[in-house]
Enzyme design. Structure first.
Site, PDB file in Angstrom:
ATOM      1  NE  ARG A 206      97.357 -20.504 -85.162  1.00 55.25           N
ATOM      2  CZ  ARG A 206      97.485 -20.610 -86.480  1.00 55.25           C
ATOM      3  NH1 ARG A 206      98.569 -20.167 -87.071  1.00 55.25           N
ATOM      4  NH2 ARG A 206      96.538 -21.160 -87.200  1.00 55.25           N
TER       5      ARG A 206
ATOM      6  CB  SER B 173      92.567 -28.609 -87.129  1.00 57.19           C
ATOM      7  OG  SER B 173      91.819 -27.430 -87.029  1.00 57.19           O
TER       8      SER B 173
ATOM      9  CG  HIS C  39     102.267 -23.876 -89.144  1.00 55.91           C
ATOM     10  ND1 HIS C  39     102.079 -25.024 -89.860  1.00 55.91           N
ATOM     11  CD2 HIS C  39     101.218 -23.077 -89.419  1.00 55.91           C
ATOM     12  CE1 HIS C  39     100.947 -24.914 -90.537  1.00 55.91           C
ATOM     13  NE2 HIS C  39     100.418 -23.752 -90.308  1.00 55.91           N
TER      14      HIS C  39
END
Lengths: 257, 228, 639
Positions: free
Chosen positions: C332, C286, C403
């Protein structure tokens, strides 16, 4: 590290199976158990032999696809771990291991280490749900849920449906799986309307699918990768006893007139 | 649609019993009756240590109950029949549920008692028959059996080392059977709570030990000559 | 022949578009619904929700999944949560704010009307899931709990421990099984869709392979729904499940469905790095770990010392150094690229030098072990299970991994592809996330499409067509079946030297190297040349053992990899032509001075929709212009 594997090879549901011995000379302690089998399968493919069939998908311990017996224990020796998350560092150079499919009448072998667990789906279909059509739900906060109940429902709902409980049970009982769903829904206020019907139908469906009964050995709880407790089985028995005494299956639909 | 009819009373009972849970409930309820009897029976018989008069008096009291005694016998017999029938059916189910055995299977959690229920049960059952023939109807004791003198019968019976040995073995098995059975009974009836379950498990262990020690003490005492 | 890219967005104010569209839709008479057959491929949040909801409405549904049960779909692995504009926290959230955040987060490459609808139905999703018995986290008073996620300024994320995806999927699966029991849905598990059948311009069915018996079967329907997930496995290593594949959408593309924005791929910065060539997948940790962990690499190249013995002066906390304002909490894409740069320059740690340290020692000293354990205990456990290292004592090693894929089959406002009768839901379509997906939005989109959009738009479509009319003896079915048969036989007859995985790994390396976190023209040109070579070699030198008439996992993989070998090229072509950086597509040539993605709204404010023209032909690039009336185009700024 070198690992010796005795793997159950069975061509299909109807053929007889047998143990076949393989060596994986180039295993590595950082590999997961399934990656070690991948290495074996790549090798077998290059040699023109049939690779070992085993079920797997997410490889992060949540989808519930994987699972077979390693030395007589579902998912192998590491507690609270599915076989996809089991790593080779828990084994030693030269270890000899026995790999078998989950065995139960209700889990017929499809090929090698892969079994058919669709009986679980049929049990859920018999009553493991709350009947609420899309669009008919009240506001999410309209019905407060006691935090403890919600947490306990979540504990039971964590079941991934892998079937390790059935595989480890001396009686091939599905009680832990079935009771986890009955407990999940039965502890929530949303699940009360159908609680009797759910317990009644799911237990009978489990019986008719050919699973055995529970002798309270606790074997299932010990091997469950998600730590589901046999407390749930007691709850299932409670609900089933009550449902058997009072529940009435509706006889006719009535009909809007 | 799943069509499971559980409406009429007969159907309801049959359906209940048909399910794997129902059979276990029958096992638990009949087990409850039998284990309660075993405890009472033991306490009654321990009067052996208080002498001939006391024990025979107790036996006379039981006989004098008349209809009540026969009712108790009927309940116990029914419980035994149900317990054994359900056990037999469950044993068959167990084999059906896993037709092909594992080449290798480990036990992680299963206690010795739980693993051996399936043969501690039948041996105890066989013992029960012998026990009735031995001390209730007397056939197993033959000419030595004196109707009404329980104390005599017990002493004579247990002075036979083979018979005593069988009693001791059977009662150890009974204790083991109860050790798992008593806790299992609660679980099957749906009693499990993190607060009480450890206590229930302890209770089951104590129960097994008490029954085991109590029942073994009698043939042992006769064998070593403590009671004559 | 150019694709018809009419988005069918209703007129009127954005707040009323969906209401208006729903009212204008045609309805199917309740008595007639059972006469319509609908095929749903995929049983995850999108497909499963669609199959259950359509079944409830009374349509005849057949639902297919390649796993052994619909409950296995990879939606199950989502950890974080699901967004909904409930504003239960009274912190200023609204449908409009969720809409605004999603469009901006998507770097202005999504369709406003679709995103607004997504935000609008998000509230219904929570209600529906609660009613199904999804055990969302609760406060002591019994009401639903929320948390903020992925840098959102409001708490709108609903969650069920770290297993939100699992619980939502089980809710959906139970609803689906209820319809199976009711006879409204026929569930076909262990079936793989290998071809789409288009008759007279309409999607009329699929060809499947029964994965147990190997039988190739035809399934006829009045409409086909694909909820088959993303194509992240084109990179070989990703956080996707091993079985996740693009075959269904790729077959549809080759039958005429437009493929939109394939280059938008999301790379997650905190995954457990690869430990060797045998690695089969990557596991996500996470993102919340970056709240308390510090990221660093040694200042010496190829430093193999125990990290605990490396003194402070020989550590480079590169995110804190390069982005002093945001430090370890930078977005990110920035965090991912910075890790790549450090490793490319030789500072990486762990096997193969592909990892950076995520160090908790400072936090443990400052807050105490208990606090860290409470916050991240289960994540530390997962890490230790996989790596064998104790993160309380040793810094974690992390590396970015593929992802999620924002691109997918093009769909209009009705979720219909360019092939009438073919609907595409969830990650398989391109519609709602633009160039970048925000955390906790994937679950929302899958369920929105499946529960609350397709039940309406499917009715609208079916009301306009007559049920039935063709059967499996139709020429197109026969031809499609023969093509599948021929393809299967071809795989089995090559008997080459390399395994399917050899090719998949090779493709993955090319994709990751040249079309991964950072892309440039030269690298993409190389990949566009290299992939066809690899593909040609695959068709000459792959070894697929066994036969087609049995369960054959190698054969299954061969089919999927063959399609990835084509899709990979398209992905690179899309990335090559999109000469700008936006969201998950970063072109090194187009960045601001401080390394931010630099969009080109003059030339690229559109969805690129690829049209298949034939094997070995360069596909045609169509465009659907994007207009932003409500959220004004601006450079994303995280400073």
């Amino acid at each position: 590290m070198k690992i010796i594997l005795n793997i159950w090879r069975q061509q299909n549901a109807t053929s007889a199976g047998r143990m076949v011995r393989y060596e994986v000379p180039n295993a590595n302690e950082h590999m997961s158990f399934l990656e070690m089998l991948d290495v074996l399968n790549e090798e077998l493919t290059r040699k023109g032999e049939d690779p070992v069939t085993f079920e797997h998908d997410c490889r992060e311990g949540i989808c519930g696809c994987c699972g077979f017996m390693i030395d007589g224990v579902p998912h192998g020796p590491q507690r609270g771990t599915t076989v996809c998350q089991l790593h080779m560092r828990h084994f030693h150079d030269g270890d000899e291991l026995w790999l078998e499919p989950f065995r139960a009448k209700a889990f017929p072998v499809i090929k090698d280490l892969m079994v058919d667990r669709s009986a679980f789906d049929r049990i859920i279909a018999s009553g493991g749900f709350i009947s609420v059509n899309t669009g008919s739900a009240p506001d999410g906060n309209a019905l407060p849920v006691i935090k403890k109940c919600s947490d306990m429902a979540m504990d039971a709902a964590a079941c991934i449906g892998c079937g390790a409980c059935v595989a480890s049970c001396p009686n091939a009982s599905a009680s832990l799986f079935v009771s986890a769903k009955i407990s999940h829904l039965g502890q929530l206020p949303q699940g009360q309307a159908e609680r009797d019907r759910r317990a009644s139908r799911m237990v009978l469906k489990m019986t008719d699918e050919g699973f055995g009964y529970c002798t309270n050995t606790g074997e299932c709880e010990a091997v469950c990768p998600k730590g589901i407790k046999i407390e749930n089985i007691a709850r299932m028995h409670r609900d089933y006893i009550k449902a058997s005494a009072t529940f009435r299956e509706e006889t006719s639909g009535g009909g809007a007139g | 649609m799943s069509s499971i009819a559980v409406n009429s009373g007969l159907n309801r009972t049959a359906t209940f019993y048909h399910s794997v849970v129902g059979k276990k409930v029958v096992m638990a309820v009949s087990g409850f009756v039998l284990s309660g009897f075993v405890l009472g029976h033991m306490f009654g018989n321990l009067q052996l240590f208080q002498g001939r008069e006391k024990l025979n008096h107790y036996a006379e009291m039981l006989q004098s109950l008349g209809g009540l005694l026969w009712f108790a016998r009927f309940v116990l017999l029914s419980a035994a029949v149900l317990h054994i029938t359900a056990a037999f059916q469950l044993w068959r189910l167990k084999n059906e549920a896993r037709p092909q055995a594992y080449v290798k299977k480990a036990h992680i959690a299963t206690s010795y008692a739980a693993r051996t229920m399936i043969w501690s049960g039948p041996i105890v059952g066989a013992f029960l028959v012998y026990h009735i023939l031995h001390f209730t109807t007397g056939q197993a004791l033959g000419d030595q059996f004196i109707k009404g003198d329980v104390y005599h019968n017990v002493i004579v019976g247990f002075q036979n080392p083979a018979a005593s040995f069988f009693y001791i073995i059977a009662n150890i098995l009974l204790a083991i059977h109860l050790y798992h059975g008593v806790w299992s009974m609660f679980q099957s009836l749906g009693v499990n709570h993190p607060k009480y379950t450890p206590k229930l498990k302890t209770l089951a262990k104590v129960y097994g030990w008490v029954i085991g020690i109590g029942n073994v003490s009698m043939p042992l005492a006769v064998l070593v000559g403590l009671v004559k | 022949m150019a694709l018809n890219l009419d988005s069918k967005i209703p007129s009127g104010p954005i707040e009323q578009k969906w209401q208006k569209a729903k009212f204008e839709m045609k309805l199917v008479n309740p008595a007639n619904k059972r006469k319509y057959n609908v095929i749903v491929v995929g049983s995850g949040l999108a497909g499963g929700a669609a199959a259950a909801s359509l079944g409830e409405l009374g349509y005849n549904v057949k639902c297919f999944c390649f796993q052994d049960s619909p409950r296995r779909a990879h939606s199950i692995a989502a950890q974080g949560g699901i967004n909904a504009a409930k504003n239960y926290q009274n912190d200023g959230d609204s449908v409009y704010r969720l809409f605004y955040d999603t469009v901006k987060g998507g770097d202005f490459r999504a369709r406003e009307a679709n995103v607004y609808r997504l935000a609008e139905v998000s509230v219904d999703i929570i209600d529906q899931c609660v009613a199904q018995g999804v055990p969302f986290a609760r406060e002591y008073g019994g009401v639903l709990a929320n948390r903020s996620f992925g840098g959102a300024q409001v708490s709108r994320t609903f969650y069920a421990r770290g297993q939100t995806g699992q619980q939502l999927l089980l809710g959906c699966y139970q609803a689906l099984e209820r319809q199976v029991d009711a006879g409204r849905v026929k569930m076909l598990y262990r079936y793989e869709m290998l071809e789409l059948v288009v008759i007279d311009g309409r999607a009329r069915g699929i060809i499947t392979r029964n994965m147990v018996t190997g039988e190739i079967e035809s399934h006829v329907a009045d409409a086909v729904v694909l909820g088959t997930g993303g194509y992240g496995n084109v990179f070989y290593l990703s956080t996707n499940a091993k079985g996740s594949n693009a075959t269904a959408i790729w077959r549809a593309y080759k039958k005429g469905a437009g493929f939109a924005n394939p280059c938008y791929t999301q790379i997650h910065p905190t995954c457990i790095p690869q430990s060797g060539d045998y690695q089969s997948k990557l596991t996500l940790m996470s993102e919340s770990l970056r709240n308390d962990g510090r990221i660093w690499v040694p200042t010496k190249k190829a430093d193999t010392r125990d990290p605990n013995t490396i003194p402070e002066t020989e550590r480079d906390y590169y995110l804190e150094r390069r982005y002093p304002a945001f430090g370890n909490l930078c977005p990110r894409d920035i965090a991912s690229r910075a890790a790549k740069v450090a490793c490319d320059e030789g500072y990486g740690v762990g096997p193969g030098g592909r990892g950076v340290y995520l160090d908790f020692s400072e936090s443990i000293n400052r807050l105490g072990r208990n606090v860290i354990e409470e916050r991240y205990g289960n994540l530390f456990e997962i890490y230790e299970r996989i790596t064998g290292d104790d993160p309380y004592k040793m810094p974690m090693r992390i590396y970015p991994a593929v992802h999620y894929t924002m691109g997918g089959l093009w769909v209009d406002y009705q979720l219909q592809s360019t092939i009438p009768g073919l609907f595409v839901l969830g990650e398989a379509n391109f519609s709602d996330h633009g160039a970048n997906r925000l955390g906790a939005s994937a679950l929302m989109q899958g369920l929105a499409d499946g529960y609350f959009v397709i039940p309406y738009t499917m009715g609208n479509y079916l009301a306009g067509v007559k049920p039935g009319g063709v059967d499996a003896t139709h020429q197109e079915f026969k031809a499609a079946k023969e093509a599948v048969d021929a393809r299967t036989k071809k795989f089995l007859s090559i008997k080459g030297k390399k395994t399917v995985d050899d090719f998949h790994r090779e493709l993955g390396k090319v994709m990751w190297e040249y079309c991964g976190m950072a892309r440039n023209a030269a690298g993409l040109d190389h990949a566009i040349a290299r992939i066809p070579e690899l593909r040609a070699e695959f068709w000459e030198n792959v070894n697929v053992p066994g036969s087609g008439a049995e369960l054959n996992q190698s054969l299954e993989r061969a089919g999927r990899v063959a399609d990835f070998l084509e899709l990979g090229e398209l992905l690179c072509r899309d990335a090559r032509i999109r000469e700008e950086s936006c969201g998950g597509h970063f072109r090194e040539e187009y960045q601001t001075e401080d390394g931010e993605a630099k969009r080109d709204d003059v030339n690229f404010c559109h969805a690129a929709v690829w049209e298949y023209l034939g094997d070995n032909k360069v596909p045609a690039r169509n465009t659907e212009p994007l207009e932003f009336e409500h959220v004004h185009l601006a450079q994303r700024n995280y400073k």
